[in-house]
Design a protein around this motif. Structure first.
Motif, PDB file in Angstrom:
ATOM      1  N   ILE A   1       3.051 -11.552 -10.388  1.00 55.44           N
ATOM      2  CA  ILE A   1       1.917 -10.897 -11.042  1.00 55.44           C
ATOM      3  C   ILE A   1       1.390  -9.804 -10.111  1.00 55.44           C
ATOM      4  O   ILE A   1       0.974 -10.090  -8.986  1.00 55.44           O
ATOM      5  N   PRO A   2       1.401  -8.538 -10.568  1.00 53.75           N
ATOM      6  CA  PRO A   2       0.901  -7.461  -9.717  1.00 53.75           C
ATOM      7  C   PRO A   2      -0.618  -7.343  -9.799  1.00 53.75           C
ATOM      8  O   PRO A   2      -1.193  -7.379 -10.889  1.00 53.75           O
ATOM      9  N   LYS A   3      -1.225  -7.230  -8.663  1.00 58.61           N
ATOM     10  CA  LYS A   3      -2.656  -6.940  -8.562  1.00 58.61           C
ATOM     11  C   LYS A   3      -2.783  -5.646  -7.759  1.00 58.61           C
ATOM     12  O   LYS A   3      -3.338  -5.609  -6.678  1.00 58.61           O
ATOM     13  N   VAL A   4      -2.197  -4.584  -8.305  1.00 56.92           N
ATOM     14  CA  VAL A   4      -2.087  -3.308  -7.617  1.00 56.92           C
ATOM     15  C   VAL A   4      -2.838  -2.252  -8.430  1.00 56.92           C
ATOM     16  O   VAL A   4      -2.654  -2.160  -9.641  1.00 56.92           O
ATOM     17  N   THR A   5      -3.681  -1.478  -7.766  1.00 57.51           N
ATOM     18  CA  THR A   5      -4.475  -0.456  -8.434  1.00 57.51           C
ATOM     19  C   THR A   5      -4.529   0.815  -7.590  1.00 57.51           C
ATOM     20  O   THR A   5      -4.212   0.797  -6.402  1.00 57.51           O
ATOM     21  N   LEU A   6      -4.969   1.902  -8.230  1.00 56.72           N
ATOM     22  CA  LEU A   6      -5.270   3.120  -7.488  1.00 56.72           C
ATOM     23  C   LEU A   6      -6.540   2.898  -6.695  1.00 56.72           C
ATOM     24  O   LEU A   6      -7.502   2.287  -7.186  1.00 56.72           O
ATOM     25  N   ASP A   7      -6.561   3.371  -5.461  1.00 61.97           N
ATOM     26  CA  ASP A   7      -7.776   3.283  -4.655  1.00 61.97           C
ATOM     27  C   ASP A   7      -8.723   4.407  -5.053  1.00 61.97           C
ATOM     28  O   ASP A   7      -8.286   5.425  -5.600  1.00 61.97           O
ATOM     29  N   GLY A   8     -10.005   4.214  -4.768  1.00 59.71           N
ATOM     30  CA  GLY A   8     -11.003   5.209  -5.152  1.00 59.71           C
ATOM     31  C   GLY A   8     -10.785   6.565  -4.512  1.00 59.71           C
ATOM     32  O   GLY A   8     -10.632   7.564  -5.183  1.00 59.71           O
ATOM     33  N   GLY A   9     -10.745   6.598  -3.211  1.00 57.35           N
ATOM     34  CA  GLY A   9     -10.536   7.850  -2.503  1.00 57.35           C
ATOM     35  C   GLY A   9     -11.738   8.774  -2.551  1.00 57.35           C
ATOM     36  O   GLY A   9     -12.719   8.529  -3.230  1.00 57.35           O
ATOM     37  N   LYS A  10     -11.628   9.842  -1.779  1.00 62.30           N
ATOM     38  CA  LYS A  10     -12.681  10.859  -1.756  1.00 62.30           C
ATOM     39  C   LYS A  10     -12.027  12.206  -1.535  1.00 62.30           C
ATOM     40  O   LYS A  10     -10.888  12.283  -1.067  1.00 62.30           O
ATOM     41  N   PRO A  11     -12.719  13.294  -1.874  1.00 68.36           N
ATOM     42  CA  PRO A  11     -12.143  14.619  -1.678  1.00 68.36           C
ATOM     43  C   PRO A  11     -11.699  14.814  -0.227  1.00 68.36           C
ATOM     44  O   PRO A  11     -12.330  14.320   0.707  1.00 68.36           O
TER      45      PRO A  11
ATOM     46  N   GLU B   1       0.861  -1.182   0.000  1.00 60.90           N
ATOM     47  CA  GLU B   1       0.000   0.000   0.000  1.00 60.90           C
ATOM     48  C   GLU B   1       0.894   1.226   0.000  1.00 60.90           C
ATOM     49  O   GLU B   1       2.027   1.174   0.508  1.00 60.90           O
ATOM     50  N   GLY B   2       0.396   2.312  -0.544  1.00 64.87           N
ATOM     51  CA  GLY B   2       1.190   3.531  -0.524  1.00 64.87           C
ATOM     52  C   GLY B   2       0.398   4.756  -0.901  1.00 64.87           C
ATOM     53  O   GLY B   2      -0.786   4.681  -1.257  1.00 64.87           O
ATOM     54  N   LEU B   3       1.066   5.879  -0.808  1.00 64.17           N
ATOM     55  CA  LEU B   3       0.508   7.171  -1.204  1.00 64.17           C
ATOM     56  C   LEU B   3       1.028   7.509  -2.593  1.00 64.17           C
ATOM     57  O   LEU B   3       2.226   7.404  -2.852  1.00 64.17           O
ATOM     58  N   VAL B   4       0.135   7.900  -3.481  1.00 66.46           N
ATOM     59  CA  VAL B   4       0.563   8.291  -4.813  1.00 66.46           C
ATOM     60  C   VAL B   4       1.382   9.570  -4.675  1.00 66.46           C
ATOM     61  O   VAL B   4       0.944  10.551  -4.080  1.00 66.46           O
TER      62      VAL B   4
ATOM     63  N   GLN C   1      -4.505  10.496  -2.398  1.00 65.10           N
ATOM     64  CA  GLN C   1      -4.691   9.378  -3.325  1.00 65.10           C
ATOM     65  C   GLN C   1      -3.753   8.252  -2.909  1.00 65.10           C
ATOM     66  O   GLN C   1      -2.587   8.469  -2.639  1.00 65.10           O
ATOM     67  N   LYS C   2      -4.294   7.047  -2.864  1.00 67.56           N
ATOM     68  CA  LYS C   2      -3.530   5.886  -2.439  1.00 67.56           C
ATOM     69  C   LYS C   2      -3.557   4.809  -3.520  1.00 67.56           C
ATOM     70  O   LYS C   2      -4.394   4.822  -4.402  1.00 67.56           O
ATOM     71  N   PHE C   3      -2.612   3.865  -3.395  1.00 70.53           N
ATOM     72  CA  PHE C   3      -2.632   2.656  -4.208  1.00 70.53           C
ATOM     73  C   PHE C   3      -2.482   1.476  -3.267  1.00 70.53           C
ATOM     74  O   PHE C   3      -1.957   1.603  -2.149  1.00 70.53           O
ATOM     75  N   SER C   4      -2.987   0.315  -3.685  1.00 66.72           N
ATOM     76  CA  SER C   4      -2.871  -0.869  -2.838  1.00 66.72           C
ATOM     77  C   SER C   4      -3.087  -2.117  -3.673  1.00 66.72           C
ATOM     78  O   SER C   4      -3.576  -2.060  -4.800  1.00 66.72           O
TER      79      SER C   4
END
Length: 170
Positions: A133-143, A81-84, A147-150
């Motif tokens: 195999i990466p199964k990593v995407t941007l998370d939805g987030g809200k205002p 997990e991380g911060l974009v 922005q995160k990825f996980s």
């Protein structure tokens, strides 16, 4: 009358040091396996490599009803997990961290495989190289939030032990 046997107590002066979690360095290969170009993946907030030993029931009639398992294989995954993160130029255009961008882009289509190496940034000797195999995407987030990825990296084969990379001096 006999005296009671004293209860054995652990030596509390031993094994008292502990280590901090999260002391990892992580890189993704943007070159080839034979000629790697290693790029750090920055702003990781959770990195969790783990193994799962597969077992099979080996209980027989001599086990008196107690289960008996035998190891028959293994699997490994890495939760991440991380911060974009990246940089804004003078026109306000955002360029994502190249390591993050490579990992997330690889997770956007099936059949992509990543070459990752990681190691502890402290005295713990753990250092590995994996393909998976990466199964990593941007998370939805809200205002109002960052922005995160996980996701996870499903490792193909056994993680390879490597020597920790030497620091680069300018």
């Amino acid at each position: 009358m006999t005296s009671p046997t004293p209860i054995l107590q652990p030596d509390r002066t031993q094994s008292r040091d502990v280590i901090q979690a999260g002391k990892w360095a992580v890189q993704i290969n943007t070159g080839t396996y034979a000629a790697p170009t290693w790029v750090f993946i920055y702003r990781i907030t959770n990195f969790n490599p783990k193994t799962d030993i597969k077992t099979e029931d080996a209980t027989d009639i001599n086990d008196d009803g107690w289960a008996s398992e035998v190891g028959v294989g293994g699997a490994a995954t890495i939760d991440i997990e991380g911060l974009v993160a990246g940089t804004f130029d003078e026109d306000g255009e955002f360029t994502q961290d190249p390591g993050q961008a490579a990992l997330i882009a690889a997770g956007e289509d099936f059949g992509n495989e990543v070459d990752i190496r990681y190691w502890r940034r402290d005295g713990v000797p753990t250092a590995k190289r994996v393909k998976g195999i990466p199964k990593v995407t941007l998370d939805g987030g809200k205002p109002g939030t960052t922005q995160k990825f996980s996701g996870s990296i499903v490792v193909n084969g056994k993680p390879e032990d490597i020597t920790k990379p030497a620091p680069v001096t300018p």
